[in-house]
Design a protein around this motif. Structure first.
Motif, PDB file in Angstrom:
ATOM      1  N   ASP A  72       0.813  -1.214   0.000  1.00 47.03           N
ATOM      2  CA  ASP A  72       0.000   0.000   0.000  1.00 47.03           C
ATOM      3  C   ASP A  72       0.847   1.265   0.000  1.00 47.03           C
ATOM      4  O   ASP A  72       1.659   1.483   0.897  1.00 47.03           O
ATOM      5  CB  ASP A  72      -0.927   0.015   1.216  1.00 47.03           C
ATOM      6  N   GLY A  73       0.659   2.085  -1.025  1.00 44.34           N
ATOM      7  CA  GLY A  73       1.386   3.336  -1.119  1.00 44.34           C
ATOM      8  C   GLY A  73       2.746   3.205  -1.765  1.00 44.34           C
ATOM      9  O   GLY A  73       3.328   4.191  -2.195  1.00 44.34           O
ATOM     10  N   THR A  74       3.274   1.975  -1.810  1.00 41.30           N
ATOM     11  CA  THR A  74       4.567   1.737  -2.466  1.00 41.30           C
ATOM     12  C   THR A  74       4.326   1.240  -3.881  1.00 41.30           C
ATOM     13  O   THR A  74       4.671   1.916  -4.851  1.00 41.30           O
ATOM     14  CB  THR A  74       5.404   0.724  -1.669  1.00 41.30           C
ATOM     15  N   LEU A  75       3.710   0.076  -4.017  1.00 39.76           N
ATOM     16  CA  LEU A  75       3.350  -0.432  -5.345  1.00 39.76           C
ATOM     17  C   LEU A  75       2.011   0.117  -5.812  1.00 39.76           C
ATOM     18  O   LEU A  75       1.705   0.068  -7.006  1.00 39.76           O
ATOM     19  CB  LEU A  75       3.306  -1.961  -5.333  1.00 39.76           C
ATOM     20  N   THR A  76       1.211   0.622  -4.872  1.00 37.99           N
ATOM     21  CA  THR A  76      -0.090   1.179  -5.240  1.00 37.99           C
ATOM     22  C   THR A  76      -0.092   2.689  -5.081  1.00 37.99           C
ATOM     23  O   THR A  76       0.744   3.253  -4.385  1.00 37.99           O
ATOM     24  CB  THR A  76      -1.211   0.587  -4.364  1.00 37.99           C
ATOM     25  N   CYS A 134       5.567  -7.686   1.408  1.00 40.05           N
ATOM     26  CA  CYS A 134       5.538  -7.759   2.871  1.00 40.05           C
ATOM     27  C   CYS A 134       4.698  -6.574   3.332  1.00 40.05           C
ATOM     28  O   CYS A 134       5.157  -5.427   3.300  1.00 40.05           O
ATOM     29  CB  CYS A 134       6.941  -7.709   3.459  1.00 40.05           C
ATOM     30  N   SER A 135       3.455  -6.859   3.745  1.00 37.69           N
ATOM     31  CA  SER A 135       2.482  -5.797   3.944  1.00 37.69           C
ATOM     32  C   SER A 135       1.692  -5.975   5.223  1.00 37.69           C
ATOM     33  O   SER A 135       1.440  -7.096   5.670  1.00 37.69           O
ATOM     34  CB  SER A 135       1.510  -5.770   2.751  1.00 37.69           C
ATOM     35  N   ALA A 136       1.242  -4.845   5.771  1.00 39.43           N
ATOM     36  CA  ALA A 136       0.363  -4.880   6.942  1.00 39.43           C
ATOM     37  C   ALA A 136      -1.072  -5.203   6.556  1.00 39.43           C
ATOM     38  O   ALA A 136      -1.870  -5.569   7.415  1.00 39.43           O
ATOM     39  CB  ALA A 136       0.410  -3.536   7.672  1.00 39.43           C
ATOM     40  N   SER A 137      -1.412  -5.073   5.285  1.00 42.91           N
ATOM     41  CA  SER A 137      -2.765  -5.419   4.864  1.00 42.91           C
ATOM     42  C   SER A 137      -2.973  -6.928   4.956  1.00 42.91           C
ATOM     43  O   SER A 137      -2.022  -7.704   4.867  1.00 42.91           O
ATOM     44  CB  SER A 137      -3.021  -4.942   3.435  1.00 42.91           C
ATOM     45  N   PRO A 138      -4.234  -7.365   5.119  1.00 40.83           N
ATOM     46  CA  PRO A 138      -4.494  -8.802   5.256  1.00 40.83           C
ATOM     47  C   PRO A 138      -4.034  -9.595   4.033  1.00 40.83           C
ATOM     48  O   PRO A 138      -4.321  -9.220   2.893  1.00 40.83           O
ATOM     49  CB  PRO A 138      -6.024  -8.865   5.410  1.00 40.83           C
TER      50      PRO A 138
END
Length: 251
Positions: free
Chosen positions: A21-25, A121-125
């Motif tokens: 999130d915010g990096t690739l998106t 590697c993300s905090a999103s589910p």
């Protein structure tokens, strides 16, 4: 960007780790996914239930992880896990082009072509991001949601995958990170520990130059309770996508 002497890198497998999130998106994906999956009316009804926790977060009486836990509990308690997976697949198909940053996709493809071991590697589910990882052709490490008898309990299994937990989760999958040449991409405070562990740390590489350090101004007018809760969740649970401060927390 940190560099280490060439002899130390020679012969090591490259492990390339991308925040999502915010990096690739271009922006957060989890809250928009919830709106997509549940529909605008039901989404707004449930967001209203988070108004008080959101205010407590703004008053620093609730932590970011606690607010995220409330979000997961409010939307996903008792929900069929297969239904969420199906919704995630459709969400990926519908929003891929408007969500993903082309420069980020190119970088992922370049790492794969170079023979690197590549993972999100993300905090999103992880349940929500799995279709994106599969489409990218890479592995996935994300926040795990507890499932009992095929239904989500509304609880996070283990820890929210951010800050030091990103490094711990990577080590649980890949072993000691010292055995790799670690390359990492991130954009928020939640990525700092991961970037600090990397030999090649990339900070907001795919953001437009004019947005890398700019804090977006607030809209005028008096917001509704629903808007306050929604905005707070976007910022608190899913991080400072446009902020120029290092102390704000990523999801």
């Amino acid at each position: 960007m940190k560099q280490i002497p060439e002899p130390e890198m020679h012969g090591k497998q490259v492990l390339s780790v991308f925040d999502f999130d915010g990096t690739l998106t271009r922006h957060d994906s989890f809250v928009p996914f919830l709106k997509f999956a549940f529909g605008r009316r039901e989404f707004n009804r449930r967001v209203l239930m988070l108004a008080i926790p959101s205010i407590r977060f703004l008053a620093r009486r609730l932590t970011r992880d606690e607010l995220k836990a409330r979000l997961v509990s409010t939307f996903l308690t008792g929900v069929d896990a297969d239904w969420v997976s199906e919704q995630a697949q459709t969400f990926c198909e519908v929003f891929w082009l408007q969500l993903m940053r082309p420069s980020g996709l190119t970088s992922v493809a370049n790492e794969i072509e170079a023979g690197s071991e590549v993972t999100l590697c993300s905090a999103s589910p992880a349940l929500v991001l799995r279709p994106f990882a599969e489409r990218l052709g890479i592995k996935l490490i994300g926040t795990e949601l507890e499932v009992v008898d095929g239904r989500l309990t509304g609880q996070i299994a283990g820890n929210n995958c951010r800050c030091e937990n990103k490094v711990l989760r990577l080590e649980a999958v890949y072993g000691p990170l010292s055995q790799y040449r670690l390359k990492a991409w991130g954009d928020t405070r939640g990525d700092h520990e991961l970037l600090a562990a990397a030999q090649e740390a990339n900070w907001r590489n795919f953001h437009p130059a004019w947005r890398r350090g700019r804090l977006r101004g607030a809209n005028g007018g008096k917001p509704s309770v629903s808007a306050v809760a929604h905005t707070t969740l976007q910022v608190a649970v899913n991080s400072d996508r446009n902020a120029n401060t290092d102390d704000q927390q990523g999801a």
